[in-house]
Design a protein around this motif. Sequence first.
Motif, PDB file in Angstrom:
ATOM      1  N   VAL B  49      -1.073  -7.057   1.873  1.00  0.00           N
ATOM      2  CA  VAL B  49      -0.070  -6.043   2.204  1.00  0.00           C
ATOM      3  C   VAL B  49      -0.661  -5.034   3.187  1.00  0.00           C
ATOM      4  N   GLU B  50       0.231  -4.399   3.930  1.00  0.00           N
ATOM      5  CA  GLU B  50      -0.256  -3.602   5.048  1.00  0.00           C
ATOM      6  C   GLU B  50      -0.761  -2.215   4.668  1.00  0.00           C
ATOM      7  N   ASP B  51      -0.069  -1.552   3.716  1.00  0.00           N
ATOM      8  CA  ASP B  51      -0.532  -0.188   3.455  1.00  0.00           C
ATOM      9  C   ASP B  51      -0.860   0.036   1.969  1.00  0.00           C
ATOM     10  N   LEU B  52      -1.567   1.122   1.735  1.00  0.00           N
ATOM     11  CA  LEU B  52      -2.082   1.417   0.401  1.00  0.00           C
ATOM     12  C   LEU B  52      -0.950   1.640  -0.600  1.00  0.00           C
ATOM     13  N   GLU B  53       0.108   2.324  -0.179  1.00  0.00           N
ATOM     14  CA  GLU B  53       1.218   2.609  -1.092  1.00  0.00           C
ATOM     15  C   GLU B  53       1.873   1.328  -1.590  1.00  0.00           C
ATOM     16  N   GLY B  93      -7.748 -16.541 -12.505  1.00  0.00           N
ATOM     17  CA  GLY B  93      -6.398 -16.469 -13.024  1.00  0.00           C
ATOM     18  C   GLY B  93      -5.625 -15.217 -12.613  1.00  0.00           C
ATOM     19  N   GLU B  94      -6.338 -14.240 -12.044  1.00  0.00           N
ATOM     20  CA  GLU B  94      -5.667 -12.992 -11.657  1.00  0.00           C
ATOM     21  C   GLU B  94      -4.882 -13.164 -10.347  1.00  0.00           C
ATOM     22  N   LYS B  95      -3.855 -12.340 -10.228  1.00  0.00           N
ATOM     23  CA  LYS B  95      -3.153 -12.199  -8.957  1.00  0.00           C
ATOM     24  C   LYS B  95      -3.587 -10.868  -8.346  1.00  0.00           C
ATOM     25  N   ILE B  96      -3.882 -10.888  -7.040  1.00  0.00           N
ATOM     26  CA  ILE B  96      -4.426  -9.682  -6.404  1.00  0.00           C
ATOM     27  C   ILE B  96      -3.574  -9.268  -5.208  1.00  0.00           C
ATOM     28  N   ALA B  97      -3.213  -8.007  -5.174  1.00  0.00           N
ATOM     29  CA  ALA B  97      -2.591  -7.422  -3.979  1.00  0.00           C
ATOM     30  C   ALA B  97      -3.690  -6.723  -3.193  1.00  0.00           C
ATOM     31  N   MET B  98      -3.787  -7.028  -1.900  1.00  0.00           N
ATOM     32  CA  MET B  98      -4.932  -6.556  -1.122  1.00  0.00           C
ATOM     33  C   MET B  98      -4.502  -5.937   0.205  1.00  0.00           C
ATOM     34  N   THR B  99      -5.083  -4.801   0.508  1.00  0.00           N
ATOM     35  CA  THR B  99      -4.879  -4.221   1.832  1.00  0.00           C
ATOM     36  C   THR B  99      -6.222  -3.800   2.404  1.00  0.00           C
ATOM     37  N   THR B 100      -6.451  -4.122   3.671  1.00  0.00           N
ATOM     38  CA  THR B 100      -7.720  -3.787   4.325  1.00  0.00           C
ATOM     39  C   THR B 100      -7.420  -3.166   5.687  1.00  0.00           C
ATOM     40  N   ASN B 102      -8.254  -4.010   8.748  1.00  0.00           N
ATOM     41  CA  ASN B 102      -7.921  -4.860   9.890  1.00  0.00           C
ATOM     42  C   ASN B 102      -7.323  -6.214   9.515  1.00  0.00           C
ATOM     43  N   GLY B 103      -7.888  -6.838   8.484  1.00  0.00           N
ATOM     44  CA  GLY B 103      -7.536  -8.222   8.193  1.00  0.00           C
ATOM     45  C   GLY B 103      -6.096  -8.428   7.765  1.00  0.00           C
ATOM     46  N   THR B 104      -5.606  -7.580   6.854  1.00  0.00           N
ATOM     47  CA  THR B 104      -4.246  -7.804   6.364  1.00  0.00           C
ATOM     48  C   THR B 104      -3.221  -7.516   7.460  1.00  0.00           C
ATOM     49  N   ARG B 105      -3.531  -6.567   8.330  1.00  0.00           N
ATOM     50  CA  ARG B 105      -2.631  -6.283   9.458  1.00  0.00           C
ATOM     51  C   ARG B 105      -2.536  -7.504  10.379  1.00  0.00           C
TER      52      ARG B 105
END
Lengths: 233, 233
Positions: B49-53, B93-100, B102-105
Amino acid sequence: MRTISTCLSPELIHLHDTKGKIVVVVDIFRASSTMVTALSNGVSCIVPVEDLEQCRAYKNEGWKIAGERNGQQAEGFDLGNSPLAYSDGQLAGEKIAMTTTNGTRAISLVQNEASEVLIGAFLNINALINYLKEIQNDVLVFCAGWKGKFNIEDALFAGALSLGLGWEHDCDATMAMEAVFQQAGRDLEFFLQKASHAKRLQNYELEKDIAFCLGLNQYDTIVFLEEGLLKIK
Amino acid sequence: MRTISTCLSPELIHLHDTKGKIVVVVDIFRASSTMVTALSNGVSCIVPVEDLEQCRAYKNEGWKIAGERNGQQAEGFDLGNSPLAYSDGQLAGEKIAMTTTNGTRAISLVQNEASEVLIGAFLNINALINYLKEIQNDVLVFCAGWKGKFNIEDALFAGALSLGLGWEHDCDATMAMEAVFQQAGRDLEFFLQKASHAKRLQNYELEKDIAFCLGLNQYDTIVFLEEGLLKIK
């Protein structure tokens, strides 16, 4: 301590701080090579202009007009962008208005903020290195590229210039291009055979231009921008 | 005949045609290395995802949230962007939402047009090469860079991938990065000591992350994007 950085494309220039820096504009195939050649062979000055219309307007003022788009001489212009057309002294004393696909645009993007704009080419690289070593400002090598895309021949120049200066820096682009130049070895023409722009020029039968532009240190001149005009220092 | 090209920065992606291409997104330090590591160690999926919120919102849905800005773990997040935190199977087994940073953008910039989005890292480069050799689409390596600027470690990966594929191309950026990779030699860590992002990470005492991200072929996995989720093929 002075440092050097490299901007790999006009599309990235907004990420660089040009203020107070010496910006060396590079468009090896062929604008910057042609500018250095023309001024080293007696042309009195060059005004770089962005578009063909603006360039044509200089015609009635007694200037020669040089126009190139997509690698070819624009219709109705006195000159194109082949350095060989400027290398025999026949244009000595002339004033030239010039517009090219990439090089003249690059100049316009940095001329307001830079402490000085210089034109870089393999043809005068050692003269440039010696000049820059005497100046206290940081240096930004600004590669004109091809319509915004990365061009390897401009980037190679950046690497060669940085290696010649030998300054410390933490610019990834400069570091990468030093490695490319080192990997290319002595025969730049051989290395660049696969490059996209060299291929484009080969299609236009401009192999002689390519060989000429890759000639190291043919001129001992420094080309700089003064009040909108390119001249020799 | 398939070909390969390289986009050296998100700021240049508009100059590339991504339609129908396999786009390999690369952010060696550290997003793409972390994604490959996490999924290779049992994480069931990652939503970039793109942003922290936006990322925080996943927290209440039972996801782990991973957030990094400017090289450091964002406040209130379960995880940062260190691949080592994902390498021991504890997140299986976990699902992860990630924002960084440069990479996620970079992923979001290409996911609509590309035929497939893959995540590239030195950690799985041979698996990727073998996979791409079996596919008929052209490949674009998309370097995430650092805030728009060229990053040498991402570009090195592009060169290594292209050399591994051995396809003909006329992409200057790819050609240059092949030369950089060849010049770097076997010790990528030594070569990259001077690189800007490696220096940044060293300031955060993340030398172990750097060494880990440069480890070749630790995983045999292909990470791809499917309906907005990164998974293993």
